[in-house]
Design an enzyme around this catalytic site. Sequence first.
Site, short mmCIF file in Angstrom:
data_model
loop_
_atom_site.label_atom_id
_atom_site.label_comp_id
_atom_site.label_asym_id
_atom_site.label_seq_id
_atom_site.Cartn_x
_atom_site.Cartn_y
_atom_site.Cartn_z
N GLY A 53 53.72 -42.74 -30.21
CA GLY A 53 53.34 -42.87 -31.60
C GLY A 53 52.59 -41.68 -32.15
N THR A 70 60.73 -44.87 -32.17
CA THR A 70 60.14 -45.52 -31.01
C THR A 70 59.69 -44.41 -30.07
OG1 THR A 70 60.55 -47.06 -29.18
CG2 THR A 70 62.41 -45.73 -29.88
N GLY A 71 58.68 -44.70 -29.29
CA GLY A 71 58.19 -43.67 -28.37
C GLY A 71 56.74 -43.36 -28.62
N THR A 79 59.01 -50.01 -27.99
CA THR A 79 58.87 -50.59 -29.32
C THR A 79 60.23 -51.06 -29.81
OG1 THR A 79 57.06 -49.10 -29.83
CG2 THR A 79 58.24 -50.03 -31.71
N ARG A 138 43.27 -48.14 -30.64
CA ARG A 138 44.31 -47.15 -30.92
C ARG A 138 45.47 -47.80 -31.68
NH1 ARG A 138 50.06 -46.77 -29.76
NH2 ARG A 138 50.60 -44.58 -29.61
N VAL A 139 45.93 -47.14 -32.72
CA VAL A 139 47.10 -47.61 -33.47
C VAL A 139 48.15 -46.51 -33.42
CG1 VAL A 139 47.96 -48.24 -35.75
CG2 VAL A 139 45.74 -49.10 -34.98
N GLY A 140 49.38 -46.90 -33.16
CA GLY A 140 50.47 -45.92 -33.09
C GLY A 140 51.19 -45.82 -34.43
N ASP A 141 52.42 -45.37 -34.36
CA ASP A 141 53.22 -45.15 -35.57
C ASP A 141 53.84 -46.44 -36.13
OD1 ASP A 141 54.77 -45.16 -33.11
OD2 ASP A 141 56.52 -44.74 -34.36
N1 GLY Z 1 55.68 -46.24 -30.86
C1 GLY Z 1 54.79 -47.19 -30.40
C2 GLY Z 1 53.44 -46.70 -30.19
O1 GLY Z 1 53.21 -45.53 -29.99
O2 GLY Z 1 52.55 -47.51 -30.19
#
Ligand code: GLY
Length: 268
Positions: free
Chosen positions: A168, A165-166, A114, A142-145
């Site tokens: 989520g 980053t990483g 990210t 799916r949605v991350g952070d």
């Molecule tokens: N940090 C990006 C994600 O998990 O989608």
Amino acid sequence: MLTELSNGQRSVGLGGWPDRDGIVTLDAAVMLDDARAGSVAGVRGVVHPVRLARWVMERTPHAMLVGEGAQRFAREQGMAVHEPPLDDEQRARWEAWKKEGRYAPVVNVENHDTISMIALDAAGTMAVASTTSGLAFKMHGRVGDSPVIGSGLYADRGVGGAVCTGLGEAVLRTVGAHAIVEMMRMGRSPQEACEALVHRMIERVPGSHDYQVGVLAMDHAGRVGAFAVQDGFTYAVADAAGNTMHRSAAALQLDGSIQRAMKVQQRP
Ligand code: GLY
């Protein structure tokens, strides 16, 4: 947009790795330190989702648009929308993944590409932004952070900003960026706040030996903090002196041993 990394892996964007249905979906967000914010999640076929997130902030009464609605907004605003078919490499990786279908993002390869930024201008205004295609081979939907204000990014005037980053899911479960900014508000330096958040994450989110999260923070004096769960997280600093690359300190070595000496004492 395709970014080829020095290790031969791909970074985020329309040329990034697809989800398990073979579809590339993008998440992005932007926030200013006066609490204005915009984000998009699960959007398809736009080259610059972070620009779309900015338009959500500037041109709508909302803070977040998702999926088909975000894509329709892009079209209405004159942004080109085009979903290219997977290229040969994307398709080959997806087909290979489907053979086993095991969801286990590789640390420092599939789970921290990210692009997250903190910017401070000469007038003292801070902005933070994130953009990503999310984790390789995620479930569709799916949605991350990264598009979630407070988790992937946060900025507050007079305190500072933070981005993540990483993995989520680990960031969402600790509301990472907001937690870092709140610790800075209570007197911790950007570095101390980053370290405290990562150690809190390791305690609260099981399996830290198998995931990577890197966090960055900056205060309004321009002091930078960086820390990661695993060794191997690098970041860039750009200022009047030029651009420099840095390797963040981390809580765990790649063999999984905790660098206890680096642990910041938790304040009551
Ligand atoms: N940090 C990006 C994600 O998990 O989608």
